[in-house]
Enzyme design. Structure first.
Site, PDB file in Angstrom:
ATOM      1  N   GLY A   1       0.793  -1.216   0.000  1.00 16.42           N
ATOM      2  CA  GLY A   1       0.000   0.000   0.000  1.00 16.42           C
ATOM      3  C   GLY A   1       0.828   1.269   0.000  1.00 16.42           C
TER       4      GLY A   1
ATOM      5  N   CYS B   1      -4.091  -9.975  -2.237  1.00 12.57           N
ATOM      6  CA  CYS B   1      -3.761  -8.621  -1.807  1.00 12.57           C
ATOM      7  C   CYS B   1      -4.626  -7.666  -2.617  1.00 12.57           C
ATOM      8  CB  CYS B   1      -2.276  -8.340  -2.055  1.00 12.57           C
ATOM      9  SG  CYS B   1      -1.776  -6.622  -1.826  1.00 12.57           S
TER      10      CYS B   1
ATOM     11  N   THR C   1      -4.499  -4.396  -2.824  1.00 13.09           N
ATOM     12  CA  THR C   1      -3.707  -3.359  -3.484  1.00 13.09           C
ATOM     13  C   THR C   1      -3.091  -3.891  -4.762  1.00 13.09           C
ATOM     14  OG1 THR C   1      -3.204  -2.336  -1.341  1.00 13.09           O
ATOM     15  CG2 THR C   1      -1.798  -1.751  -3.205  1.00 13.09           C
TER      16      THR C   1
ATOM     17  N   CYS D   1      -9.044  -5.520   2.846  1.00 12.70           N
ATOM     18  CA  CYS D   1      -7.634  -5.909   2.789  1.00 12.70           C
ATOM     19  C   CYS D   1      -7.556  -7.298   3.392  1.00 12.70           C
ATOM     20  CB  CYS D   1      -6.774  -4.920   3.583  1.00 12.70           C
ATOM     21  SG  CYS D   1      -5.053  -5.459   3.804  1.00 12.70           S
ATOM     22  N   THR D   2      -6.786  -8.188   2.773  1.00 16.16           N
ATOM     23  CA  THR D   2      -6.757  -9.576   3.251  1.00 16.16           C
ATOM     24  C   THR D   2      -6.113  -9.707   4.627  1.00 16.16           C
ATOM     25  OG1 THR D   2      -4.705  -9.971   2.002  1.00 16.16           O
ATOM     26  CG2 THR D   2      -6.795 -10.561   0.935  1.00 16.16           C
TER      27      THR D   2
END
Length: 267
Positions: free
Chosen positions: A41, A72, A74, A186-187
């Site tokens: 990120g 992910c 991002t 977000c994971t």
């Protein structure tokens, strides 16, 4: 038996791995986390795309991977098109679970959805398109943070979660008019599910894990089976890109999930 790769900048992909393996327990799993460039990120888009392409175009053929899961948010929002051009196997990304959160709210008569994600995911036009497509009739408030990513990493390294710090991050939603459903965009964030529920009691947490597992299962019906691994009795192999003391501390979380000892993948 297929070789399934779960890829993330850190440990967040474990939340996805658990769902995929629950649905597909007989396959062999590889987990690669790019801790040398963690967190994604905070990387620029060009550098992020170059880095993921470099890693995966080397890792995938070396380990005869049949399907890649970019665990992910991002990376998924930036890298998927370029990666699919370079790899000739299925690549599955993750997107914020706006649709199931909206369905939950409509079913229960709620109107407010929260999206907790990294700043990059919150600001992406793709996220706005998801909201417009699936939750245009809802109030959708968004909170972008990388603090929780680092908190989840520390938790898996055996450190206690700073609940005061977490409550401070979530302060905008800790009121009577806060969201009824919270999308974990977000994971890493499902790894803090217990702590999030303590800070936001009564709020339904929604993530993409089950949807990803269903997608992987559907794609594997069309993919060729891989050869069984050389190491009998081992169904998981985990690699980092920098063997730090923190990565070694975190390796215990992988051992608990059935992975072999931590190895390093350097290009």
């Amino acid at each position: 038996m297929a070789n399934i790769l779960i890829f993330d900048s850190g440990m967040g992909g474990l939340s996805v791995y658990r769902e995929v393996r629950r649905s597909l327990p007989t396959h062999q799993y590889f987990y690669l986390f790019d801790n040398a460039c963690f967190p994604y990120g905070e990387l620029g888009e060009t550098r992020l795309v170059e880095r993921v392409l470099e890693l995966l175009t080397n890792f995938v053929p070396k380990h005869d991977i049949d399907i890649v899961v970019i665990a992910c948010n991002t990376a998924s929002t930036h890298v998927l098109p370029a990666l699919r051009e370079r790899l000739h196997i299925p690549v599955v990304g993750v997107v914020p679970a706006i649709k199931p959160a909206a369905e939950y709210c409509r079913l229960h008569g709620f109107t407010h959805i929260g999206l907790l994600a990294t700043p990059g995911t919150v600001s992406r036009s793709y996220t706005a398109e998801l909201v417009q497509s699936f939750a245009a009739d809802m109030q959708v408030s968004m909170l972008g943070t990388t603090e929780l990513v680092k908190m989840a990493e520390d938790k898996l390294a055996g450190l206690p979660v700073d609940m005061t710090r977490l409550a401070r991050v979530l302060a905008p939603w800790r009121s009577d008019d806060g969201p009824s459903a919270l999308v974990l965009g977000c994971t890493h964030f499902p790894l803090l599910a217990q702590e999030l529920s303590q800070c936001l009691p009564g709020v339904q947490l929604v993530d993409s894990g089950q949807a990803i597992a269903r997608r992987v299962a559907s794609l594997l019906l069309q993919a060729p089976a891989a050869e069984a691994g050389d190491e009998q009795g081992v169904f998981g192999h985990v690699y980092c890109t920098e063997l730090t003391a923190k990565a070694q501390a975190q390796s215990g979380a992988f051992l608990g999930e059935g992975f072999a000892g931590l190895k390093t993948f350097v290009i």
